[in-house]
Design an enzyme around this catalytic site. Structure first.
Site, PDB file in Angstrom:
ATOM      1  CE  LYS A  65     -10.720   5.331   5.653  1.00 35.53           C
ATOM      2  NZ  LYS A  65     -10.766   6.264   4.112  1.00 35.53           N
ATOM      3  CD  GLN A 118     -10.348   5.686   0.531  1.00 34.57           C
ATOM      4  OE1 GLN A 118     -11.011   5.327   1.664  1.00 34.57           O
ATOM      5  NE2 GLN A 118      -9.075   6.135   0.724  1.00 34.57           N
ATOM      6  CG  ASP A 127     -13.586  11.601   4.202  1.00 30.96           C
ATOM      7  OD1 ASP A 127     -12.962  11.398   5.384  1.00 30.96           O
ATOM      8  OD2 ASP A 127     -13.342  11.081   3.227  1.00 30.96           O
TER       9      ASP A 127
END
Ligand code: NDP
Length: 295
Positions: A54, A98, A121
């Site tokens: 990422k 994460q 997200d």
């Protein structure tokens, strides 16, 4: 019939190229550089690879990215303190924590602490709620990538019968909201679903988001259906080696489906590309400027 293979890697490269153009335009027109902060707690090898990928993709697109690593034994208050600091930092437009987090850290509390405007997200309840009622929201990256590939392949999805196998908050449920917003007739299957093969055989669009290697068999697929395989499963490949496979039995399904995503090289690359696109969206919304055209 042999299915067309949907090349997620090539599709993602094109999305990332466009994001690069948008980032350059934002810098030139507004002096605005989108910023992404990724928080990684612990040493999970798969998470480390995802976070590294990422960060690399963000850098390539001209997004300023920064990785905050925390020890596996960290307390919840320390994680929340980092999130609050990032919420308050005007150079950070996008925050990604994460998952999974270690047991002592409550995932829901951490997600809830992220500023919804920076929740790249799309997991904050405000964003999931907005998506569910059809308002502008930060849309979770994996379902967004799936939708982009479906629309590219099929155009108007209106009236298509879609089956999503899996009802998680990060894939199955937001995928259902997105497909409903495109006027599909949506069914969500899960571990208590009866006659899963029969449900699959009715679907024009079949999405596997289960996390069980090659569970969806070729003879469950409706001829000509578009199959999107979200699953990432590592299996034994013999001689001490492993390989990645999806939730769909690719070899069986590719003789029946109209189009299918491979694993790897399908949904995975699109997830990262959509993270970058969401970062640009978040930066533009926070700065009160339009997302630049990247045609
Ligand atoms: P979860 O474990 O959160 O959810 C799995 C879902 O599958 C649950 O709803 C579960 O049902 C359902 N399920 C489990 N077993 C069966 C069964 N035998 N029949 C029908 N349904 C079943 O997984 P995620 O949604 O987080 O992830 C799914 C997969 O996608 C994983 O392989 C993950 O690695 C991958 N993934 C890939 C991404 C990418 O970028 N490509 C991103 C995110 C995930 P129930 O609710 O009843 O338990």
């Amino acid at each position: 019939m042999t299915a067309d293979i949907i090349d997620g890697k090539a599709f993602a490269a094109e999305v990332r190229r466009k994001v690069g153009i948008q980032v350059a335009a934002l810098k030139a027109a507004h002096g605005l550089t989108p910023g992404l902060s990724v928080v990684l707690v612990g040493e999970d090898p798969a998470s480390q690879v995802y976070v590294r990928n990422k960060g690399k993709a963000a850098d390539e697109a001209g997004i300023v990215s920064d990785e905050i690593r925390m020890d596996a034994g960290v307390g919840q208050d320390e994680v929340l303190a980092v999130v609050r600091r990032l919420n308050a930092d005007p150079a950070v437009h996008a925050i990604l924590v994460q998952l999974p987090l270690p047991d002592q850290v409550d995932e829901a509390a951490v997600i809830d602490a992220i500023d919804p405007a920076k929740d790249v997200d799309g997991f904050h309840v405000l964003n999931t709620g907005r998506l569910a009622v059809g308002l502008d929201a930060m849309v979770p990256c994996t379902p967004l990538g799936c939708l982009m590939m479906l629309e590219d392949r099929l155009g108007d999805l209106s009236g298509k019968r879609a089956l999503i196998v899996g009802r998680s908050n990060i894939v199955g449920k937001p995928m259902a909201s997105l497909l409903l917003s495109r006027h599909c007739t949506v069914t969500i299957a899960h571990s208590r679903t009866q006659d899963l093969p029969g449900e699959c055989r009715r679907a024009d669009i079949l999405i596997g988001a289960v996390g069980r290697a090659q569970m969806i068999k070729g003879d469950w697929v409706k001829p000509g259906a578009v199959v999107i395989d979200v699953g990432i499963n590592r299996i034994d490949a013999g001689e001490g080696k492993t390989r990645l496979v999806g939730d769909v039995d690719f070899e069986g399904a590719k003789d029946v489906a109209g189009a299918i995503t491979p694993v790897p090289g399908g949904v995975g690359p699109m997830t990262i590309a959509c993270l970058l696109a969401n970062t640009v969206t978040a930066a533009c919304r926070q700065a009160g400027v339009a997302v630049p055209d990247a045609a």
